[in-house]
Design a protein around this motif. Structure first.
Motif, PDB file in Angstrom:
ATOM      1  N   GLY A 542     -28.739 -25.975   8.542  1.00 53.55           N
ATOM      2  CA  GLY A 542     -28.046 -25.390   7.400  1.00 53.55           C
ATOM      3  C   GLY A 542     -27.897 -23.884   7.522  1.00 53.55           C
ATOM      4  N   ILE A 543     -27.459 -23.248   6.439  1.00 55.76           N
ATOM      5  CA  ILE A 543     -27.180 -21.809   6.430  1.00 55.76           C
ATOM      6  C   ILE A 543     -27.821 -21.171   5.206  1.00 55.76           C
ATOM      7  N   SER A 544     -28.401 -19.987   5.429  1.00 53.16           N
ATOM      8  CA  SER A 544     -28.841 -19.150   4.322  1.00 53.16           C
ATOM      9  C   SER A 544     -28.002 -17.878   4.351  1.00 53.16           C
ATOM     10  N   LEU A 545     -27.415 -17.517   3.235  1.00 53.98           N
ATOM     11  CA  LEU A 545     -26.460 -16.419   3.181  1.00 53.98           C
ATOM     12  C   LEU A 545     -27.093 -15.071   3.508  1.00 53.98           C
ATOM     13  N   SER A 546     -28.344 -14.852   3.081  1.00 53.75           N
ATOM     14  CA  SER A 546     -28.922 -13.505   3.183  1.00 53.75           C
ATOM     15  C   SER A 546     -30.441 -13.574   3.257  1.00 53.75           C
ATOM     16  N   LYS A 547     -31.045 -12.408   3.452  1.00 55.94           N
ATOM     17  CA  LYS A 547     -32.486 -12.262   3.322  1.00 55.94           C
ATOM     18  C   LYS A 547     -32.762 -11.758   1.913  1.00 55.94           C
ATOM     19  N   TYR A 548     -33.610 -12.458   1.187  1.00 55.42           N
ATOM     20  CA  TYR A 548     -33.850 -12.166  -0.225  1.00 55.42           C
ATOM     21  C   TYR A 548     -34.241 -10.697  -0.425  1.00 55.42           C
ATOM     22  N   GLY A 549     -33.498 -10.002  -1.290  1.00 57.43           N
ATOM     23  CA  GLY A 549     -33.811  -8.618  -1.621  1.00 57.43           C
ATOM     24  C   GLY A 549     -33.183  -7.583  -0.717  1.00 57.43           C
ATOM     25  N   ASP A 550     -32.624  -8.008   0.437  1.00 51.53           N
ATOM     26  CA  ASP A 550     -31.991  -7.057   1.352  1.00 51.53           C
ATOM     27  C   ASP A 550     -30.730  -6.466   0.730  1.00 51.53           C
ATOM     28  N   ASP A 551     -30.308  -5.328   1.297  1.00 52.08           N
ATOM     29  CA  ASP A 551     -29.056  -4.709   0.851  1.00 52.08           C
ATOM     30  C   ASP A 551     -27.931  -5.737   0.817  1.00 52.08           C
ATOM     31  N   GLY A 552     -27.025  -5.577  -0.123  1.00 48.95           N
ATOM     32  CA  GLY A 552     -25.866  -6.460  -0.177  1.00 48.95           C
ATOM     33  C   GLY A 552     -26.159  -7.740  -0.923  1.00 48.95           C
ATOM     34  N   PHE A 553     -25.848  -8.873  -0.287  1.00 52.42           N
ATOM     35  CA  PHE A 553     -25.984 -10.167  -0.955  1.00 52.42           C
ATOM     36  C   PHE A 553     -27.431 -10.496  -1.304  1.00 52.42           C
ATOM     37  N   GLY A 554     -28.376 -10.074  -0.439  1.00 53.52           N
ATOM     38  CA  GLY A 554     -29.788 -10.342  -0.725  1.00 53.52           C
ATOM     39  C   GLY A 554     -30.235  -9.712  -2.025  1.00 53.52           C
ATOM     40  N   GLU A 555     -29.734  -8.499  -2.294  1.00 58.29           N
ATOM     41  CA  GLU A 555     -30.049  -7.811  -3.537  1.00 58.29           C
ATOM     42  C   GLU A 555     -29.343  -8.485  -4.715  1.00 58.29           C
ATOM     43  N   LEU A 556     -28.112  -8.941  -4.509  1.00 54.30           N
ATOM     44  CA  LEU A 556     -27.385  -9.651  -5.570  1.00 54.30           C
ATOM     45  C   LEU A 556     -28.106 -10.936  -5.982  1.00 54.30           C
ATOM     46  N   VAL A 557     -28.639 -11.641  -4.991  1.00 51.22           N
ATOM     47  CA  VAL A 557     -29.386 -12.872  -5.286  1.00 51.22           C
ATOM     48  C   VAL A 557     -30.627 -12.543  -6.116  1.00 51.22           C
ATOM     49  N   LYS A 558     -31.343 -11.506  -5.708  1.00 56.77           N
ATOM     50  CA  LYS A 558     -32.570 -11.119  -6.416  1.00 56.77           C
ATOM     51  C   LYS A 558     -32.279 -10.725  -7.862  1.00 56.77           C
ATOM     52  N   VAL A 559     -31.254  -9.905  -8.047  1.00 57.99           N
ATOM     53  CA  VAL A 559     -30.886  -9.455  -9.401  1.00 57.99           C
ATOM     54  C   VAL A 559     -30.427 -10.637 -10.253  1.00 57.99           C
ATOM     55  N   GLY A 560     -29.608 -11.506  -9.663  1.00 58.70           N
ATOM     56  CA  GLY A 560     -29.131 -12.669 -10.410  1.00 58.70           C
ATOM     57  C   GLY A 560     -30.257 -13.576 -10.846  1.00 58.70           C
ATOM     58  N   LYS A 561     -31.229 -13.735  -9.978  1.00 56.79           N
ATOM     59  CA  LYS A 561     -32.336 -14.651 -10.265  1.00 56.79           C
ATOM     60  C   LYS A 561     -33.344 -14.057 -11.248  1.00 56.79           C
ATOM     61  N   THR A 562     -33.661 -12.771 -11.089  1.00 56.07           N
ATOM     62  CA  THR A 562     -34.750 -12.180 -11.876  1.00 56.07           C
ATOM     63  C   THR A 562     -34.291 -11.459 -13.139  1.00 56.07           C
TER      64      THR A 562
END
Length: 698
Positions: A542-562
């Motif tokens: 499978g695929i993971s879009l980003s590293k959690y919390g990293d610049d870009g999408f990783g940060e967007l995921v963290k903000v969206g979740k928390t």
């Protein structure tokens, strides 16, 4: 130079060698190593004499001073006197390889004995040692403590501990065998000389080494000042800014250089970014398979830069390295001095740049400190498990009883073995008769030292005084002179502090395409009630879009979740773009979300993705009210908890397509995806399950 050197009788004959013989022979070898007539540096001859009169000798001198020359010369003379072979304990494989060539160039039969050497070759080397054919043997402390080597210690004529500060800086919490070296050395006969060399022994480290070897150690300590190094510090926020600064400035530096990163992943990604933008770069770290080729290319100036972890932090000798860049703050100023010391050895000027970022740097460094020592309850659980076992336990059986990560359990076992509380017999561990006591005081002391070192790094970054002077003072070399070359001394920037913000998008786009592969699990973990077994129906990669919390999408995921409780349309759009071709190629017909009792955030996101891809949405999995998966630490507990957590809706009459996407917000252990995929395949007859997550949180 320490006053303790006065105890050496320099008129004494050493075997058949007079002082003049030794000086003449050493001069001949020095000229051979340098390729031209060369003068001794202050203290070199005195140190050689101390070694040859069986002193325990500590040499603390700056990088490039010629510390390895001391033991090459002493080894040659000791072999002439038939006193046995020289054993050099060295921390890093690259350091050994580098020095191996130097040893061979002056006629020493030198060998390397470490984890990179095959079992068959190790036997050949030991046979050569026993036949007295080896002059000098490079070895790691871990290899020294193997049964295969211990029997041959009686033939050692001279012991060298290279990069001896590791005994103090690493021996307490990182590479534990360093902490036991003194036990072996203190058992040696008095006529076996011992040399410890380092460029970074502060007063604390010297005191620690003296406590391990005895206060009679002869100390040669010189100035650590390196006049060729010009230090500057650049403050930037986020990885994208750092990427662009490096890209815009790296070709302004002449020749070749090194970029140091704290993590392997940063080495890989930054090197990839540079290569994609026309810079010849190679990643370099432990476990990387092609490091020998990288070293060769770098030595021959075939590549511009190596992007490395601390694996290239000590002893590597390339005289024309013209720049060293730190991608993040260093762990401490000792390692920082070692790393910048790779530059400017045989050239007059080398640029030293430290890129200081936002809180991410401190998060990484604090993680290292916080996880240096296993917690007391982990030690106790391991010991209790072994005590209640009549025949010992395998590592997998221990893991099944302890809810801790594999890496943590392995580290705890290493500590317990090292301290003699448990014993390994082939594949099983047994409890020893030694009474256990958790060393609170010792661990607290080391942790305080690490915190103090971290604080010292921050003080270095914020000082308005000479950077070199601050650095040397921190290493207890109290130089009163400013370097005159750093940005603080000059009162101006050495390197540009600006970046073209129009280029940030280039770096951001690169970071946003660093998709991570989700490799399928193929074996069910051993739990307290089940054995290892093959997973009959496995997911596709499978695929993971980003590293959690990293610049870009990783940060967007963290903000969206928390913070927002919903994932942005930007993440929906990007996901649809990524999965569009996969859906077409793999003939995917539907999306299934991983269910949650606490939030519908994944469900709502998966539904939008299904709409964007114009395929079906099937909410057919059920989550049970058990402990959160994030509270589980290792595979045994994660696997069991996931099996207990998920099931399917038995009353569902809807026909489920045969080829599906399985979507979750984050992936860590992969057990949730494994169990959910297995249910879809086994209970619904699905033939293909491809996992997708917004971020990797491992």
């Amino acid at each position: 130079m320490s006053k303790k050197t006065e105890i050496i009788n320099t008129d004494e004959k050493i075997g058949s060698f007079s002082k003049e013989d030794i000086e003449s022979y050493a001069q001949e070898l020095l000229n051979k190593i340098c390729g031209k007539p060369t003068k001794f540096r202050e203290g070199q001859l005195e140190a050689i004499n101390a070694i040859l009169t069986n002193q325990r000798t500590l040499v603390v001198q700056r990088t490039g001073w010629g510390k390895s020359f001391l033991y090459f010369v002493a080894c040659k003379i000791i072999r002439e006197l038939n006193r046995g072979f020289t054993l050099v304990m060295s921390p890093l494989l690259v350091l050994m390889d580098n020095q191996l060539e130097q040893a061979k160039n002056i006629g020493l039969n030198a060998k390397v004995f470490n984890s990179s050497v095959s079992g068959r070759n190790k036997k050949r080397i030991m046979d050569s040692v026993m036949r007295d054919e080896v002059d000098l043997l490079f070895i790691t402390p871990e290899s020294l403590f193997t049964e295969q080597f211990q029997a041959n210690l009686k033939d050692v004529g001279f012991i060298v501990v290279d990069e001896a500060h590791c005994m103090s800086d690493w021996g307490h919490d990182f590479r534990l065998k360093y902490g036991k070296l003194h036990k072996i050395i203190n058992q040696l006969p008095n006529n076996v000389p011992v040399l410890c060399t380092t460029a970074t022994a502060s007063d604390r480290v010297v005191k620690d080494l003296e406590s391990q070897f005895g206060n009679e150690i002869v100390n040669f300590r010189g100035s650590l000042f390196r006049e060729s190094l010009a230090i500057d510090i650049v403050h930037l926020n986020g990885k994208a800014s750092k990427y662009i600064w490096i890209l815009e400035n790296i070709n302004k530096f002449p020749g070749t250089g090194i970029i140091y990163c704290l993590t392997k992943r940063d080495c890989e990604n930054l090197a990839m970014f540079l290569v994609e933008n026309g810079i010849s770069a190679r990643p370099y770290y432990s476990g990387k398979g092609d490091t020998a080729l990288t070293e060769k290319e770098f030595m021959n100036n075939e590549i511009k830069v190596i992007v490395a972890t601390i694996k290239l932090g000590m002893g590597y000798d390339k005289g024309d390295i013209s720049f060293v860049i730190h991608f993040q703050k260093p762990q401490n100023l000792v390692s920082y001095y070692q790393q910048i010391g790779r530059a400017g050895r045989n050239i007059n000027h080398a640029s030293i740049v430290l890129l200081v970022g936002d809180k991410e740097d401190d998060e990484i460094l604090n993680h290292f400190i916080d996880n240096a020592f296993p917690k007391e309850e982990i030690f106790s659980t391991i010991l209790d498990s072994l005590e209640n076992s009549d025949s010992g336990l395998k590592i997998s059986e221990i893991m099944a009883k302890i809810n801790s990560r594999k890496k943590v359990v392995y580290k705890a076992i290493d500590f317990l073995c090292n301290d003699g509380y448990i014993i390994k017999d082939k594949y099983k561990y047994h409890i020893s008769p030694k009474n256990y006591s958790y060393p609170h005081k010792h661990y607290d002391e080391i942790t305080k030292i690490r915190r103090k070192e971290n604080k010292q790094v921050n003080e270095f970054i914020s000082t308005d005084k000479c950077y070199s002077k601050f650095l040397l003072n921190a290493l207890d070399d109290y130089s009163n002179e400013d370097c005159g070359k750093c940005s603080n001394c000059l009162g101006k920037d050495i390197v540009s502090k600006d970046i073209d913000y129009e280029n940030i998008e280039l770096a951001q786009e690169f970071l946003n395409t660093l998709y991570l592969e989700i490799n399928p699990r193929k074996m069910w973990a051993k739990t307290d009630s089940t054995k290892y077994s093959k997973i009959r129906l496995i997911n596709k990669p499978g695929i993971s879009l980003s590293k959690y919390g990293d610049d870009g999408f990783g940060e967007l995921v963290k903000v969206g979740k928390t913070e927002y409780g919903a994932f942005s349309d930007k993440l929906v759009k990007k996901t649809s773009e990524i999965l569009k071709d996969i859906v077409k190629e793999e003939k995917i017909q539907g999306v299934v979300p991983v269910p949650s009792l606490r939030s519908d955030i994944v469900k709502e996101f998966a539904k939008k993705v299904a709409d964007g891809l114009d395929i079906g949405f099937y909410d057919v999995l059920i989550k049970s009210d058990v402990k959160p998966q994030k509270d589980m630490e290792n595979s045994s507990f994660l696997c069991k908890n996931a099996l207990d957590s998920f099931s399917h809706n038995k009353n569902n009459k809807e026909k489920i397509p045969k080829k599906l996407l399985l979507i979750d917000d984050t992936v860590d252990s992969r057990w949730t995806l494994t169990v959910c995929g297995s249910i879809l395949r086994e209970k619904f007859g699905v033939s293909k399950v491809i996992p997708y997550t917004l971020a990797d949180d491992s």
